[in-house]
Design a protein around this motif. Structure first.
Motif, PDB file in Angstrom:
ATOM      1  N   GLU A 160       0.834  -1.210   0.000  1.00 42.63           N
ATOM      2  CA  GLU A 160       0.000   0.000   0.000  1.00 42.63           C
ATOM      3  C   GLU A 160       0.865   1.255   0.000  1.00 42.63           C
ATOM      4  N   ARG A 161       1.954   1.228   0.744  1.00 42.94           N
ATOM      5  CA  ARG A 161       2.864   2.381   0.741  1.00 42.94           C
ATOM      6  C   ARG A 161       3.478   2.579  -0.639  1.00 42.94           C
ATOM      7  N   GLU A 162       3.809   1.478  -1.300  1.00 44.86           N
ATOM      8  CA  GLU A 162       4.370   1.546  -2.644  1.00 44.86           C
ATOM      9  C   GLU A 162       3.362   2.154  -3.624  1.00 44.86           C
ATOM     10  N   VAL A 163       2.117   1.693  -3.554  1.00 47.38           N
ATOM     11  CA  VAL A 163       1.052   2.222  -4.413  1.00 47.38           C
ATOM     12  C   VAL A 163       0.847   3.705  -4.130  1.00 47.38           C
ATOM     13  N   ARG A 173       3.685  -0.493 -13.488  1.00 50.94           N
ATOM     14  CA  ARG A 173       4.982  -0.442 -12.800  1.00 50.94           C
ATOM     15  C   ARG A 173       5.114  -1.486 -11.704  1.00 50.94           C
ATOM     16  N   LEU A 174       3.990  -1.849 -11.081  1.00 46.51           N
ATOM     17  CA  LEU A 174       4.038  -2.822  -9.986  1.00 46.51           C
ATOM     18  C   LEU A 174       3.569  -4.214 -10.414  1.00 46.51           C
ATOM     19  N   GLY A 222      -7.605  -3.090 -11.273  1.00 49.10           N
ATOM     20  CA  GLY A 222      -8.551  -3.329 -10.182  1.00 49.10           C
ATOM     21  C   GLY A 222      -7.857  -3.494  -8.838  1.00 49.10           C
ATOM     22  N   THR A 223      -6.716  -4.173  -8.847  1.00 46.75           N
ATOM     23  CA  THR A 223      -5.961  -4.352  -7.600  1.00 46.75           C
ATOM     24  C   THR A 223      -5.437  -3.018  -7.095  1.00 46.75           C
ATOM     25  N   LEU A 229      -5.866   1.498  -3.277  1.00 45.92           N
ATOM     26  CA  LEU A 229      -6.143   2.921  -3.023  1.00 45.92           C
ATOM     27  C   LEU A 229      -7.378   3.090  -2.149  1.00 45.92           C
ATOM     28  N   SER A 230      -8.377   2.260  -2.362  1.00 45.11           N
ATOM     29  CA  SER A 230      -9.585   2.300  -1.538  1.00 45.11           C
ATOM     30  C   SER A 230      -9.268   1.906  -0.094  1.00 45.11           C
TER      31      SER A 230
END
Length: 84
Positions: free
Chosen positions: A28-31, A47-48, A53-54, A59-60
Motif C-alpha cells: 500500500e505504501r508503494e502504491v 509499474r508494480l 482493479g488491484t 487505493l480504496s
C-alpha cells in the motif's frame, strides 16, 4: 526528579506520544508513493505488475485506513504522519 516524581521534558516526548503506528502495508505504501508522484492508476498497475482493479482496491483500502476523503487527502495524511 521533581518532588520525587520522574520528569520528562515535553519536547523530546511529544513526537513519541503523538506517533501513530503506520496502518499501511508495504505494498500500500508503494502504491501510494507512486500515486503521490502523480502516476495514474494504469501506470501504477504497470509499474508494480498489478491489475488496475488491484491498484484501485489498494487505493480504496488506503483511503479507508487513514480516514481520508480521497487519494489526495490520503497522500497528505501519510506524508504528515511520516509514512511516505
Amino acid at each position: 526528579m521533581v518532588d520525587g516524581q520522574r520528569y520528562v521534558a515535553p519536547e523530546p516526548a511529544l513526537p513519541v506520544l503523538d506517533a501513530v503506528e503506520n496502518p499501511l502495508t508495504p505494498r500500500e505504501r508503494e502504491v501510494l508513493r507512486l500515486a503521490a508522484e502523480g502516476a495514474p492508476t494504469r501506470e501504477i498497475a504497470d509499474r508494480l505488475a498489478l491489475s488496475v482493479g488491484t491498484v484501485r482496491n489498494h487505493l480504496s483500502a488506503i483511503t479507508r485506513k487513514v480516514a481520508a476523503r480521497n487519494r489526495i487527502d490520503a497522500i497528505r495524511i501519510a506524508r504528515r504522519s511520516g509514512w511516505l
